[in-house]
Design an enzyme around this catalytic site. Structure first.
Site, short mmCIF file in Angstrom:
data_model
loop_
_atom_site.label_atom_id
_atom_site.label_comp_id
_atom_site.label_asym_id
_atom_site.label_seq_id
_atom_site.Cartn_x
_atom_site.Cartn_y
_atom_site.Cartn_z
N ASP A 108 -37.59 -99.42 16.34
CA ASP A 108 -38.07 -98.65 17.48
C ASP A 108 -38.78 -97.39 16.99
O ASP A 108 -38.72 -97.03 15.81
CB ASP A 108 -36.94 -98.34 18.47
CG ASP A 108 -35.90 -97.38 17.93
OD1 ASP A 108 -36.28 -96.32 17.40
OD2 ASP A 108 -34.69 -97.68 18.04
N ILE A 109 -39.45 -96.71 17.90
CA ILE A 109 -40.32 -95.60 17.54
C ILE A 109 -39.58 -94.46 16.84
O ILE A 109 -40.13 -93.75 16.00
CB ILE A 109 -41.08 -95.08 18.79
CG1 ILE A 109 -42.20 -94.11 18.38
CG2 ILE A 109 -40.11 -94.47 19.81
CD1 ILE A 109 -43.14 -93.75 19.51
#
Length: 244
Positions: A108-109
């Protein structure tokens, strides 16, 4: 050779099997000018078009497998494009002529660390599929030392919204001040699974770093935003892990 179209195209590095299946459903792929359907089988004499562009079917003997590791920083997304124009991990990879880098095990970011890319669709498929139970190891920073009862619960298993989940291994790595580090291991890669496991016990994760995928570890000398290709012996170890 007569195989399903998504397997042949994935093996050529055109995309992952799942990605190609989405293209088929969207009507983007034609076989000999006929719309492709899921389950269609082809050989190397077929004429394949994606979005009207002919795709050469390179014989397997001419295919050269490549595997790349990348140290993902926070703030980059694991997608080729983004409506919000956020930076993508694909922007930092070396170009591939006539092929595409296929990502194995997205992050994820807000998570940083090891990402693996390959031009071999079958390798990507096997390394990503839950049935192969490939280990993923993460370094996790939390606020304060966690009670042993919580750690025991995380080892035994917790029911999340998408099913049971557990860490196969938890190691206390210590810390200073309010921060405490643990290394945890999973054998699957569901969305935000590491964070969700800790959060299920009321523990907030302030830093998350993937340090190992299978038998590939994040090199200490590989800076964030940098990539390098695996050496031949490193590639062989990873390939043998999934029986290729």
């Amino acid at each position: 050779m007569n195989e399903k179209i998504q397997k042949i195209l994935a093996n050529l590095g055109i995309g992952s099997r799942r990605e190609i299946e989405r293209w088929i459903r969207a009507g983007r792929i034609r076989i000999n000018q006929q719309l492709a359907k899921l389950g269609d089988r082809i050989d190397l004499t077929a004429k394949i078009f994606i979005d009207g562009k002919p795709i050469p079917l390179i014989p397997p003997s001419d295919f050269k497998r490549r595997i790349l590791i990348y140290h993902k920083p926070e703030g980059e997304i694991c997608a080729r494009s983004d409506p919000e124009q956020r930076p993508s991990v694909f922007e930092h990879l070396p170009p591939l002529r006539g092929q595409r880098w296929i990502m194995i095990g997205r992050l994820d970011i807000n998570t940083l660390g090891l990402l693996i890319f390959t031009n071999d669709g079958e390798l990507a498929y096997r390394l990503s599929h839950p049935s192969y139970e490939i280990e993923r190891e993460y370094a996790v920073r939390v606020l304060g030392k966690v009670d042993e009862k919580i750690l025991d619960c995380l080892r035994k298993g917790v029911k999340l919204e998408d099913g049971m989940a557990a860490f196969t291994h938890i190691e206390d790595r210590g810390g200073s001040g309010a921060n405490h580090w643990y290394h945890v291991v999973l054998k699957e890669g569901r969305n935000r699974e590491v964070r969700r496991l800790w959060e299920s016990q009321g523990v907030s994760v302030s830093r998350l770093l993937r340090v190992r995928f299978g038998n590939v570890s994040l090199p200490e000398d590989l800076s964030r935003g940098q990539s390098r290709e695996l050496k031949a012996e490193e590639m062989q170890k990873l390939v043998r892990l999934v029986g290729l």
